[in-house]
Design a protein around this motif. Structure first.
Motif, PDB file in Angstrom:
ATOM      1  N   TYR A 274      51.176  46.935  39.823  1.00 54.71           N
ATOM      2  CA  TYR A 274      49.840  46.964  40.431  1.00 54.71           C
ATOM      3  C   TYR A 274      48.980  45.837  39.853  1.00 54.71           C
ATOM      4  O   TYR A 274      48.299  45.112  40.584  1.00 54.71           O
ATOM      5  N   PHE A 275      49.028  45.696  38.531  1.00 53.72           N
ATOM      6  CA  PHE A 275      48.311  44.611  37.860  1.00 53.72           C
ATOM      7  C   PHE A 275      48.859  43.261  38.305  1.00 53.72           C
ATOM      8  O   PHE A 275      48.097  42.346  38.638  1.00 53.72           O
ATOM      9  N   ASN A 276      50.183  43.116  38.329  1.00 52.50           N
ATOM     10  CA  ASN A 276      50.789  41.841  38.700  1.00 52.50           C
ATOM     11  C   ASN A 276      50.391  41.408  40.100  1.00 52.50           C
ATOM     12  O   ASN A 276      50.115  40.235  40.361  1.00 52.50           O
ATOM     13  N   GLY A 277      50.373  42.369  41.029  1.00 53.43           N
ATOM     14  CA  GLY A 277      50.046  42.045  42.406  1.00 53.43           C
ATOM     15  C   GLY A 277      48.622  41.585  42.583  1.00 53.43           C
ATOM     16  O   GLY A 277      48.313  40.788  43.482  1.00 53.43           O
ATOM     17  N   ALA A 278      47.720  42.081  41.740  1.00 54.28           N
ATOM     18  CA  ALA A 278      46.313  41.680  41.815  1.00 54.28           C
ATOM     19  C   ALA A 278      46.013  40.482  40.933  1.00 54.28           C
ATOM     20  O   ALA A 278      45.185  39.622  41.284  1.00 54.28           O
ATOM     21  N   MET A 279      46.648  40.398  39.785  1.00 51.74           N
ATOM     22  CA  MET A 279      46.301  39.388  38.787  1.00 51.74           C
ATOM     23  C   MET A 279      46.494  37.959  39.290  1.00 51.74           C
ATOM     24  O   MET A 279      45.641  37.094  39.073  1.00 51.74           O
ATOM     25  N   GLY A 280      47.613  37.688  39.974  1.00 52.86           N
ATOM     26  CA  GLY A 280      47.844  36.339  40.472  1.00 52.86           C
ATOM     27  C   GLY A 280      46.777  35.906  41.454  1.00 52.86           C
ATOM     28  O   GLY A 280      46.304  34.758  41.425  1.00 52.86           O
ATOM     29  N   LEU A 281      46.374  36.820  42.324  1.00 58.78           N
ATOM     30  CA  LEU A 281      45.324  36.512  43.289  1.00 58.78           C
ATOM     31  C   LEU A 281      43.975  36.343  42.596  1.00 58.78           C
ATOM     32  O   LEU A 281      43.151  35.518  43.005  1.00 58.78           O
ATOM     33  N   ALA A 282      43.740  37.128  41.543  1.00 59.85           N
ATOM     34  CA  ALA A 282      42.473  37.024  40.816  1.00 59.85           C
ATOM     35  C   ALA A 282      42.336  35.666  40.136  1.00 59.85           C
ATOM     36  O   ALA A 282      41.248  35.060  40.125  1.00 59.85           O
ATOM     37  N   GLU A 326      40.294  51.124  42.564  1.00 59.18           N
ATOM     38  CA  GLU A 326      39.195  50.677  41.713  1.00 59.18           C
ATOM     39  C   GLU A 326      39.695  50.300  40.317  1.00 59.18           C
ATOM     40  O   GLU A 326      39.249  49.319  39.720  1.00 59.18           O
ATOM     41  N   GLU A 327      40.642  51.084  39.795  1.00 62.94           N
ATOM     42  CA  GLU A 327      41.202  50.771  38.475  1.00 62.94           C
ATOM     43  C   GLU A 327      42.004  49.478  38.513  1.00 62.94           C
ATOM     44  O   GLU A 327      41.974  48.690  37.555  1.00 62.94           O
ATOM     45  N   ILE A 328      42.729  49.252  39.597  1.00 64.35           N
ATOM     46  CA  ILE A 328      43.483  48.001  39.734  1.00 64.35           C
ATOM     47  C   ILE A 328      42.532  46.811  39.708  1.00 64.35           C
ATOM     48  O   ILE A 328      42.764  45.827  38.989  1.00 64.35           O
ATOM     49  N   VAL A 329      41.468  46.892  40.485  1.00 60.42           N
ATOM     50  CA  VAL A 329      40.515  45.785  40.554  1.00 60.42           C
ATOM     51  C   VAL A 329      39.847  45.553  39.194  1.00 60.42           C
ATOM     52  O   VAL A 329      39.700  44.404  38.748  1.00 60.42           O
ATOM     53  N   ARG A 330      39.469  46.627  38.513  1.00 64.22           N
ATOM     54  CA  ARG A 330      38.852  46.472  37.187  1.00 64.22           C
ATOM     55  C   ARG A 330      39.814  45.816  36.205  1.00 64.22           C
ATOM     56  O   ARG A 330      39.385  45.046  35.332  1.00 64.22           O
ATOM     57  N   SER A 331      41.097  46.110  36.338  1.00 61.86           N
ATOM     58  CA  SER A 331      42.079  45.591  35.380  1.00 61.86           C
ATOM     59  C   SER A 331      42.203  44.075  35.434  1.00 61.86           C
ATOM     60  O   SER A 331      42.685  43.457  34.475  1.00 61.86           O
ATOM     61  N   VAL A 332      41.788  43.455  36.555  1.00 62.18           N
ATOM     62  CA  VAL A 332      41.935  42.003  36.687  1.00 62.18           C
ATOM     63  C   VAL A 332      40.589  41.281  36.713  1.00 62.18           C
ATOM     64  O   VAL A 332      40.522  40.110  37.092  1.00 62.18           O
ATOM     65  N   GLN A 333      39.524  41.965  36.311  1.00 61.63           N
ATOM     66  CA  GLN A 333      38.250  41.258  36.185  1.00 61.63           C
ATOM     67  C   GLN A 333      38.403  40.060  35.256  1.00 61.63           C
ATOM     68  O   GLN A 333      37.856  38.989  35.495  1.00 61.63           O
ATOM     69  N   ASP A 334      39.144  40.255  34.164  1.00 58.56           N
ATOM     70  CA  ASP A 334      39.604  39.138  33.336  1.00 58.56           C
ATOM     71  C   ASP A 334      41.123  39.090  33.509  1.00 58.56           C
ATOM     72  O   ASP A 334      41.848  39.850  32.862  1.00 58.56           O
ATOM     73  N   PRO A 335      41.630  38.230  34.392  1.00 57.38           N
ATOM     74  CA  PRO A 335      43.069  38.238  34.670  1.00 57.38           C
ATOM     75  C   PRO A 335      43.926  37.782  33.498  1.00 57.38           C
ATOM     76  O   PRO A 335      45.148  37.937  33.531  1.00 57.38           O
ATOM     77  N   PHE A 336      43.295  37.252  32.458  1.00 51.32           N
ATOM     78  CA  PHE A 336      44.034  36.812  31.278  1.00 51.32           C
ATOM     79  C   PHE A 336      43.980  37.837  30.135  1.00 51.32           C
ATOM     80  O   PHE A 336      44.468  37.572  29.034  1.00 51.32           O
ATOM     81  N   ALA A 337      43.411  39.025  30.402  1.00 50.60           N
ATOM     82  CA  ALA A 337      43.173  39.994  29.325  1.00 50.60           C
ATOM     83  C   ALA A 337      44.452  40.529  28.711  1.00 50.60           C
ATOM     84  O   ALA A 337      44.455  40.965  27.555  1.00 50.60           O
ATOM     85  N   ARG A 338      45.539  40.508  29.462  1.00 44.67           N
ATOM     86  CA  ARG A 338      46.790  41.079  28.947  1.00 44.67           C
ATOM     87  C   ARG A 338      47.764  39.999  28.464  1.00 44.67           C
ATOM     88  O   ARG A 338      48.955  40.263  28.317  1.00 44.67           O
TER      89      ARG A 338
END
Length: 345
Positions: A274-282, A326-338
């Motif tokens: 879920y994070f991976n799918g959003a993070m690249g786009l973010a 909503e949790e997915i979107v919040r997780s990529v507010q900073d896409p470099f956080a992880r």
């Protein structure tokens, strides 16, 4: 896929990326092999959640493990005229150059995950290839291999199901698995076969190997949940579920987690689709909207590993809840956080 399909960039941007792109002129693209693969289906859900949060259209390309199809469908989207924000898991490492250069030359932005040539880096191509993101496959293979050995009490015979042999993450996971077996002498590798990340192929391959080796097979290691679950089906039909220990090296799919709860699998690994799918786009959205400047990003933010965790029966309960949009979107507010350090091949 031959990189000569697209004119080679020497690193200088052919398109002016100063300023920001209007979201109305953007289209997000999430490109995966198959929606029947639970990991990739969850990846697409993450992409959709992020695109919806910004009101930007998402184009999902399913390329069926066909490298040329992956490029040709992407080229069709690029030709439509909107600025493309691409998040892709390339079929093989050799596919990456043509994909990123196509996006680079169109004025779009790409984030690639999992596979690329060892000697090619985002800064070699240009700002249109914002980042390459991966996970430490050697660590995944080693940890799951050790867990499989432990579940067998340190003795027995195992078979291994690799993914695509030309895929970098498949290679590194199998390397880690072999490293784990090399640390001990009681568990032996009877056979290893590629199953191409495909559940059905893993099922038929496991059937064949169970028929060949019979009761010598005490454990099965697979590079992903999809292959582990295909193997599990064959083990169930042989009446040996729970008896033959099965370790997956990646994906933490809901079905894989349930199999661990039931005692039919012993491991998987979180690589949070879920994070991976959003993070690249973010990353791409922030680059094209002017929130980040790719030109000034340090190399550690353009080629990096992401945090991951081994899942076993002892900690599986904490990973069972599927995140909300909503949790997915919040997780990529900073896409470099992880970020977990620079990706090195």
């Amino acid at each position: 896929m031959a990189s000569s399909a697209i004119a080679c960039s020497t690193g200088a941007d052919p398109v002016d990326r100063t300023g920001s792109v209007d979201p109305a002129d953007m289209v997000m693209v999430s490109e995966v092999r198959s929606l029947t693969n639970p990991y990739e289906a969850a990846w697409v859900r993450g992409s959709q959640a992020y695109a919806d949060s910004l009101g930007i259209d998402l184009k999902v390309i399913v390329y069926g493990g066909d490298s040329q199809n992956a490029l040709s469908q992407l080229q069709s989207v690029l030709a439509a005229g909107k600025t493309v924000l691409l998040n892709i898991n390339p079929n093989t490492s050799a596919d990456t150059p043509a994909i990123v250069r196509a996006v680079q030359n169109s004025g779009g932005c790409a984030v690639t995950q999992w596979s690329k040539p060892e000697d090619l880096h985002p800064w070699d191509v240009g700002n249109g290839w914002a980042s390459y993101v991966s996970y430490d496959g050697v660590q995944q293979g080693f940890d799951t291999g050790e867990a499989l050995v432990d579940s067998l009490g340190g003795t027995g015979g195992v078979i291994a199901l690799q993914g695509l042999l030309a895929n970098e993450i498949s290679q590194t996971r199998f390397q880690g698995f072999q490293d784990a077996l090399g640390r001990q002498s009681g568990v032996v590798l009877l056979d290893d076969q590629p199953a191409d990340f495909d559940r059905n192929k893993a099922y038929t391959t496991t059937q064949t190997l169970l028929n060949k080796y019979g009761d010598q097979v005490n454990g099965i290691w697979a590079a992903t949940d999809s292959m582990a679950l295909g193997a599990l089906q064959a083990v169930r039909e042989a009446g040996r579920a729970g008896e033959v220990k099965i370790a997956s090296s990646a994906d933490a799919t809901p079905e894989g987690l349930d199999a661990i709860v039931r005692g039919e699998m012993v491991t998987t690994y979180t690589t949070d689709p879920y994070f991976n799918g959003a993070m690249g786009l973010a990353i791409c959205y922030q680059a094209l909207s002017g929130e980040i400047d790719v030109e000034t990003l340090p190399h550690e933010k353009r080629e990096f590993f992401v945090d991951q965790s081994l899942i076993t029966p002892g900690n599986v309960q904490q990973f069972l809840t599927v995140p909300s949009d909503e949790e997915i979107v919040r997780s990529v507010q900073d896409p470099f956080a992880r970020m977990a350090g620079p990706a090195t091949s």
